[in-house]
Design an enzyme around this catalytic site. Sequence first.
Site, PDB file in Angstrom:
ATOM      1  N   GLY A  81       0.797  -1.283  -0.014  1.00 41.85           N
ATOM      2  CA  GLY A  81       0.008  -0.274  -0.203  1.00 41.85           C
ATOM      3  C   GLY A  81       0.785   0.738   0.069  1.00 41.85           C
ATOM      4  N   GLY A  82       0.599   2.167  -0.422  1.00 37.19           N
ATOM      5  CA  GLY A  82       0.927   3.927  -0.608  1.00 37.19           C
ATOM      6  C   GLY A  82       1.642   4.183  -1.347  1.00 37.19           C
ATOM      7  N   ILE A 150       5.014   3.542   6.511  1.00 33.22           N
ATOM      8  CA  ILE A 150       4.496   2.387   6.815  1.00 33.22           C
ATOM      9  C   ILE A 150       3.812   1.856   5.718  1.00 33.22           C
ATOM     10  CG2 ILE A 150       3.033   0.676   8.464  1.00 33.22           C
ATOM     11  CD1 ILE A 150       3.752   1.925  10.236  1.00 33.22           C
ATOM     12  N   GLY A 151       4.507   0.886   4.615  1.00 35.29           N
ATOM     13  CA  GLY A 151       3.057   0.527   3.645  1.00 35.29           C
ATOM     14  C   GLY A 151       3.968  -1.394   2.905  1.00 35.29           C
ATOM     15  N   CYS A 180       4.553  10.079   0.014  1.00 36.96           N
ATOM     16  CA  CYS A 180       3.148   9.009   0.541  1.00 36.96           C
ATOM     17  C   CYS A 180       2.089   9.553  -0.032  1.00 36.96           C
ATOM     18  CB  CYS A 180       3.121   8.911   2.043  1.00 36.96           C
ATOM     19  SG  CYS A 180       4.982   8.170   2.444  1.00 36.96           S
TER      20      CYS A 180
END
Length: 227
Positions: A81-82, A150-151, A180
Amino acid sequence: MSRGPVRVLRLGLRPYAEALRVQERCVRAARPGPGSSPGESVVLSEPAEPVYAWGLRGAPEAAEAARLRARGAGLAAARRGGRITFHGPGQLLAFPVLDLRRRRLPLRGYVAALEALVVRLSRRLGLPAARALPPPYTGVWVGDSKLCAIGVHCGHHITSHGLALNCCTDLTWFDHIVPCGLEGKGVTSLSRELGRHVAVEHVLQPFLDSFQEVFDCTLVFSEDPGD
């Protein structure tokens, strides 16, 4: 259900693409199969060269990609994600490969656990101002500046990718992107916030201590990613 120990693979200074390949081997080893004994891992590395990486929300446009490449950085797509962010020397990459079903942990709870891990680590190092923010501000922040991105990806309950913690990263690399995808937010590092040089190697043991506490596990160590 009982869980075995989590294996730690400390890669040191390695190309980002190599860390991804080691992670994928760990993901395959974590999947149950005939005659297999699935195990959990965490891959730790420091990117050897600058690279801009993006997640599932889309690659940069061709003109932007060419502009970033012209600055001497690599480009990489990641199954996480991200949006786009930067990875490079002075940054700790941690890719936990954990079985969320065995841990009875929902994905959002897992992301919160990663945030709690970095907050705990920061306090160990003397930075109590680090904190997690409500969505969509994933990661760990000091004021309006992101300290740790965070991803994550989760397939068949097995996690991959994870976090990128700025230790002594050259933060000027972030000036060329919207990190991000968050407009108006800054980026910081442990070195900047603590006013002293904090190398990746200085952070490894506090990171592992915090990891054990947050994920309630024991760790075993392997220097050979081919094990």
